[in-house]
Design an enzyme around this catalytic site. Structure first.
Site, short mmCIF file in Angstrom:
data_model
loop_
_atom_site.label_atom_id
_atom_site.label_comp_id
_atom_site.label_asym_id
_atom_site.label_seq_id
_atom_site.Cartn_x
_atom_site.Cartn_y
_atom_site.Cartn_z
N HIS A 97 -6.94 -6.55 -0.92
CA HIS A 97 -5.87 -5.57 -0.73
C HIS A 97 -4.89 -5.99 0.36
O HIS A 97 -3.82 -5.41 0.48
CB HIS A 97 -6.48 -4.20 -0.39
N ASP B 142 0.85 -1.19 0.00
CA ASP B 142 0.00 0.00 0.00
C ASP B 142 0.90 1.26 0.00
O ASP B 142 1.81 1.37 -0.81
CB ASP B 142 -0.94 -0.08 1.22
N ASP C 46 -8.67 -6.71 -5.45
CA ASP C 46 -8.39 -5.53 -4.63
C ASP C 46 -9.43 -4.44 -4.87
O ASP C 46 -9.58 -3.97 -6.00
CB ASP C 46 -6.99 -5.02 -4.97
#
Length: 362
Positions: A341, A187, A313
């Site tokens: 994710h 991320d 995701d």
């Protein structure tokens, strides 16, 4: 008197109503049990993290494999297929169940892996990956960035990317001479490891981006997020901006709506991990998200990069991941089918297999 009447009314319910009432009570008990287990896991993780701080920087969870704990490969569970969706009710992995691929870590350029969490997460999110990697003989460090995890720093007071990533850059700076690591960023952690790659390229053997912000020079993470403006209504709904410096100033941080966490970040993850995240996630500092990176071919460009795509995701959709890959192609791209994710929760063994595979690439 009212309580007595209520009990009488309940006793007069038909059998079908009793079953529905019982079912609702069981679901509530199950939900409560899951949440209690998640809270207990968070407490245990933080307790272990505190113990490790007696020897290492307080923002780092550094663990070494136990040389005496090698298990016969016949006792290991078969690894999960990356094309099979993991059940949302899968139990937490136990040490005796962990994958042991018999990796010869002494033959690798480095067996030291540093895990860098994404925005709002902390070192706690890597607990499955830490256990799997250690079981395979790797040395693992999971970093708590400033204002994240067990860090006591106020997220709203973070004013720059360098301040946010300081626990990571301090860790790299203190590596022994000649020491190298594999950096793994998830991320927003992708922007963080990119910053570190520019600072310490000779100390980084490889960089792995997992559903991560992989920027080009002059870009900010906000620039990347803006590419999907209007195309990710769920992300926009989930963001709650915090204006600690007043409404006439930019946001100091943002939170994610806990009621939307499962759909946004954990749509393929076990319920226990969703509960763990809901009691552990913190605000994301906004200033580092705004900051544009300066990345050079000489430094950042000298580090070998790999990208792991997460195909289910909802936070950074696959189309956005591929835009970043096309803008700055890494050495190799891997795909995790059935991963949301947060593949360290939804596909821990498949993710582990890819990390091991990347570590063995010559």
């Amino acid at each position: 008197m009212g309580n007595i009447c209520a009990r009488l009314k309940r006793s007069q319910q038909p059998p079908s109503a009793k079953k529905r009432s019982s079912s609702r009570r069981e679901r509530k008990l199950n939900d409560a049990a899951i949440r209690e287990q998640a809270i207990a896991a968070a407490i245990l993780f933080k307790h272990h993290h505190h113990q490790q701080q007696q020897h290492f920087d307080r923002s780092t969870s550094l663990r070494y494999p136990n040389g005496g704990s090698k298990k016969n490969s016949s006792n290991a569970l078969p690894r999960s297929s990356s094309s099979r969706s993991r059940s949302l009710t899968d139990p937490l992995l136990q040490p005796h169940q962990l994958l042991n691929q018999g990796v010869k870590v002494d033959d690798l350029e480095t067996s030291h892996i540093v895990l860098v969490h994404g925005g709002g997460f902390g070192a706690w999110c890597w607990y499955k990956s830490i256990a799997l990697l250690e079981e395979s003989g790797y040395k693992v460090a999971a970093i708590d960035l400033t204002g994240s995890g067990v860090s006591s720093f106020d997220t709203n007071s973070i004013t720059s990317l360098s301040q946010y990533v300081k626990p990571l850059t301090d860790f790299l700076e203190n590596l022994p001479e000649g020491g190298k690591v594999i950096l793994v960023g998830h991320d927003f952690g992708g922007a963080c490891i990119s910053y570190a790659m520019e600072m310490f390229p000779v100390k980084i053997s490889k960089a792995v981006f997992i559903a991560a912000a992989m920027l080009t020079s002059g870009q900010s993470t906000l620039d990347i997020i803006s590419q999907q403006a209007g195309g990710n209504d769920l992300m926009q709904q989930a963001q709650n901006f915090i204006y600690a410096n007043g409404n006439d100033h930019p946001p100091s941080a943002f939170d994610l709506d806990k009621s939307l966490l499962r759909d946004l970040l954990f749509n393929q993850s076990p319920a226990k991990d969703v509960a763990l995240a809901s009691v552990s996630m913190r605000s994301v500092p906004f200033a580092p998200v705004l900051e544009k990176l300066s990345l050079s071919d000489l430094k950042y460009g000298s580090v070998r990069r790999f990208y792991i795509e997460t195909l289910e995701d909802n936070a950074i959709p696959i189309s956005l991941q591929e835009n970043m890959i096309n803008a700055s192609p890494p050495e190799k791209v891997f795909r995790l089918k059935g991963a949301d994710h947060s593949p360290f929760f939804s596909k821990p063994q498949a993710l582990h297999k890819l990390l091991v595979e990347i570590s063995k690439i010559l």
